[in-house]
Scaffold this active site. Structure first.
Site, PDB file in Angstrom:
ATOM      1  N   HIS A  30       0.707  -1.308   0.026  1.00  0.00           N
ATOM      2  CA  HIS A  30      -0.249  -0.049   0.083  1.00  0.00           C
ATOM      3  C   HIS A  30       1.142   1.316   0.096  1.00  0.00           C
ATOM      4  CE1 HIS A  30      -2.497  -3.321   1.693  1.00  0.00           C
ATOM      5  NE2 HIS A  30      -3.492  -2.531   1.293  1.00  0.00           N
ATOM      6  N   HIS A 265      -4.109   2.960  -3.497  1.00  0.00           N
ATOM      7  CA  HIS A 265      -4.342   2.559  -2.076  1.00  0.00           C
ATOM      8  C   HIS A 265      -3.651   1.344  -1.938  1.00  0.00           C
ATOM      9  CE1 HIS A 265      -6.360   1.567   1.640  1.00  0.00           C
ATOM     10  NE2 HIS A 265      -6.325   0.336   1.293  1.00  0.00           N
ATOM     11  N   GLU A 413     -17.873  -4.905  23.922  1.00  0.00           N
ATOM     12  CA  GLU A 413     -16.731  -6.145  24.169  1.00  0.00           C
ATOM     13  C   GLU A 413     -15.765  -6.137  23.213  1.00  0.00           C
ATOM     14  OE1 GLU A 413     -20.742  -8.091  25.565  1.00  0.00           O
ATOM     15  OE2 GLU A 413     -20.078  -6.752  23.931  1.00  0.00           O
ATOM     16  N   HIS A 475     -27.894 -17.106  23.798  1.00  0.00           N
ATOM     17  CA  HIS A 475     -27.119 -16.859  24.630  1.00  0.00           C
ATOM     18  C   HIS A 475     -26.332 -18.199  25.141  1.00  0.00           C
ATOM     19  CE1 HIS A 475     -28.791 -13.020  25.212  1.00  0.00           C
ATOM     20  NE2 HIS A 475     -27.996 -12.710  26.279  1.00  0.00           N
TER      21      HIS A 475
END
Length: 663
Positions: A30, A265, A413, A475
């Site tokens: 890149h 890029h 999380e 869950h």
């Protein structure tokens, strides 16, 4: 500063051309971001970053994180020109086997690389972890007139980093806490791989960060070195907030045909465009990894400056040690990652027969060890009361107050995992983070990166199976154990009772060079007799030579029930608790044969999870009592029964194994 040193413009062009040449030679990489960011990178490394290239591990160095890891040639060029032990020969081997210049920055491969980045957004979260570690260590060890911890964390992020959800989570918690020594530089080049960012991204980034509680500075021209210098200087002065510098750059700067296009890029410019770009820079068109002598002279200047800064700090550290010898000794110990003498003796014991969930017994063990290991800190994703990970009476980290040992991450999380890794990589603290096991999916990339870097992060996951019951299949983890066991260099521990839970904590804390995941139950489990050798991965709970029943966690007790039923029929079943595949795999052949004799081919595995991976221990002819579907909403014991995790099912499988072995 010596007048023999090159003007910044010459050094900046050197950074650009080194990046161009590295990507072109590798025919991969890149080039565009390094070309646009070179003025920012060089100004930071040469004027504002406090570092000693001769000692990349100096504890009081500023940390730098390239969250936009695809721009790695920018970092490698800066490290080379700053005097790190990264010669041009390594830049010439960019992305090649065994080089110190891999495609994305890798901690441990390259001097001066603080953290492995590449998956976008991870470095952002890691940088928050670095800054948080600095603040917590400063609160713990600094004394009036003795600020031995006082450094900054700098990071560069791309448009792509800011699109990733983790950046929102990490920016939010950083702003809430007021991490004033955290400074981000946003490479606002408005180009992504598929084209202009306007295809999918048009938000007001400065307003977003201001809303998070960040100070926002702007550099309208990414080639204006004076403006960059002024912004970096202003950002270096804390004002109670983290800082984002919005810097408008041009990807592929100077390329006549590729500047401000997505083609700059992620692909080499190509030989013709390389020559045209160098011509536009006023650079020799046929040059190859050229570093003018005037630019090379910067390395000596920066090494001398860094050595002086380190010497000054060491002098101040010596004065600190004279006045606060105990604190200085502990500061040295935790910085080196050494555990205190006798820490293992803190392990609690639990009476045989006591029924207690392993999340609860593990919490008791964690608190006992934390009293002996002061560097142990913990955080949870709004679930510490459920994961039982709160360190009791050990304080809370909050806005502007970093002396505590308990972190509240909120429902974040993904950022929690990355911040945990940043704290671990910083050194000085042993971070623990926790959530429900099914939500480990949100953290999978951070867990994987912890293992890739061999960071001593500790991940605690509770509510470990369908036995959690009524919350239902969303869950109830099923495939999660298999997924974590597939991660190289990660040890997964699923203890069967309170004694195994305490021993699992001893293993986790003792692993100072790799991550550990503890997987813990919601429901109560009876405590078995004896001292379990969890560090060996598996052991015989009850003897027997007709069939081996291998289990983990709560299913060890299911296996023992099945053994009792089989014994009434004259079948001697050996029950093996296997809290860790990985640790058992590491044992010598003699011990493995002692636990699972090769001649004992009648084998049954039982686990309330996916059967994937168990054939390693049962063999191809063994039986596996497991779950190959999602769970259901019902009380835990009902869910286990309906999904076939019962002593009767295990006994039936064992009978079939014994019959097959006798035929």
């Amino acid at each position: 500063m010596s007048t023999t040193l090159a003007a910044p413009e010459l050094a900046i062009t050197t950074v650009r051309t080194l990046a161009i040449d590295g990507v072109q030679q590798a025919n991969s990489g890149h080039p565009g971001a390094p070309m646009g960011l070179a003025p920012v990178g060089w100004t930071l490394f040469s004027r504002h970053l406090r570092h000693n290239p001769a000692d990349p591990e100096w504890p009081e160095r500023d940390r730098f994180v390239l969250s936009a890891g695809h721009a790695s040639m920018l970092l490698y060029a800066l490290l080379n020109l700053s005097g790190y032990d990264l010669p041009i020969s390594q830049l010439e081997r960019f992305r090649q086997l065994g080089s110190e210049t891999p495609g994305h920055p890798e901690k441990g491969d390259t001097p001066g690389v603080e953290i492995t980045t590449g998956p976008l957004g991870q470095g952002f979260g890691n940088a928050v972890g670095f800054a948080l570690a600095e603040a917590m260590l400063a609160a713990r060890y600094n004394r009036p007139g003795h600020e031995i911890v006082d450094h900054r964390t700098w990071f560069i992020c791309s448009d792509g980093d800011l699109m990733e959800g983790i950046s929102h989570e990490a920016a939010s918690i950083a702003g809430f806490l007021g991490l004033e020594k955290l400074i981000g530089i946003w490479d606002d080049n408005r180009i992504s791989l598929d084209g202009p960012t306007s295809l999918a991204f048009n938000e007001d980034v400065p307003a977003r960060f201001a809303a998070y509680g960040w100070r926002v500075l702007r550099v309208d021209d990414g080639n204006d070195v004076a403006a960059i210098d002024a912004a970096l200087a202003e950002a270096s002065v804390p004002d109670g907030r983290p800082t984002l510098i919005a810097c408008r750059t041009h990807i592929g700067y100077g390329s006549p045909n590729k500047q401000d296009t997505s083609s700059a890029h992620g692909s080499p410019l190509g030989p013709e465009e390389v020559a045209l770009t160098k011509k536009a820079y006023g650079w020799p068109e046929d040059s190859h990894f050229l570093v003018p002598d005037e630019v090379a002279a910067w390395a000596g200047e920066l090494r001398a400056r860094g050595a002086a800064a380190q010497q000054d700090w060491e002098t101040r550290l010596a004065a600190y040690a004279e006045e606060f010898p105990a604190e200085a000794a502990e500061f040295a110990r935790v910085g080196e990652g050494r555990l205190p003498d006798g820490w293992e003796d803190a392990a609690p014991t639990f009476p045989e027969g006591t029924s207690i969930a392993t999340r609860a017994s593990a919490g008791t063990a964690m608190n006992a060890f934390a009293a002996a290991v002061p560097e142990l800190v913990q955080g949870a994703a709004d679930l510490s009361s459920s994961t039982s990970t709160t360190l009791k009476d050990m304080g809370v980290v909050g806005p502007g107050d970093f002396a505590g040992r308990n972190l509240y991450y909120g429902v974040r999380e993904h950022a929690m995992g990355a911040i945990t890794n940043g704290i671990a990589a910083h050194a000085g603290l042993r971070p623990v983070c926790s959530t429900f096991f099914t939500f480990s999916d949100y953290m999978k990339n951070t867990i994987r990166l912890a293992a890739l870097m061999r960071l001593p992060s500790i991940f605690v996951f509770t509510h470990d199976s369908v036995a959690l019951g009524e919350d239902g299949p969303t869950h109830q983890p099923v495939e999660h154990l298999a997924a974590l066991r597939a991660v190289p260099d990660l040890v997964v521990l699923r203890p069967a009772d309170a004694s195994e839970a305490a021993a699992s904590w001893r293993v986790a804390i003792g692993r100072t060079d790799a991550p550990t995941a503890l997987v813990l139950s919601r429901q109560g489990l009876p405590t078995m007799p004896g001292t379990p050798p969890v560090e060996r991965g598996a052991y015989v709970v009850a003897p027997g030579d007709d069939v081996a029943i291998i289990a983990t966690g709560s299913e060890v007790h299911t296996a023992l029930e099945a053994r009792t039923a089989l014994a009434a029929e004259g079948v001697a079943a050996r029950v093996v608790s296997m809290p860790s595949f990985e640790l058992f795999r590491e044992q010598d052949a003699a011990y493995r044969a002692e636990v699972l004799p090769p001649g004992l081919t009648a084998r049954v595995a039982v686990e309330a999870a996916s059967p994937f991976g168990w054939a390693e221990w049962t063999g191809l002819t063994g039986a596996i009592v497991a779950i190959d579907r999602f769970g259901l909403s019902a009380p835990g014991d009902v869910a286990l029964r309906e999904l076939g995790i019962t002593a009767e099912a295990v006994a039936d499988a064992a009978r079939a194994q014994v019959a097959a072995a006798r035929d």
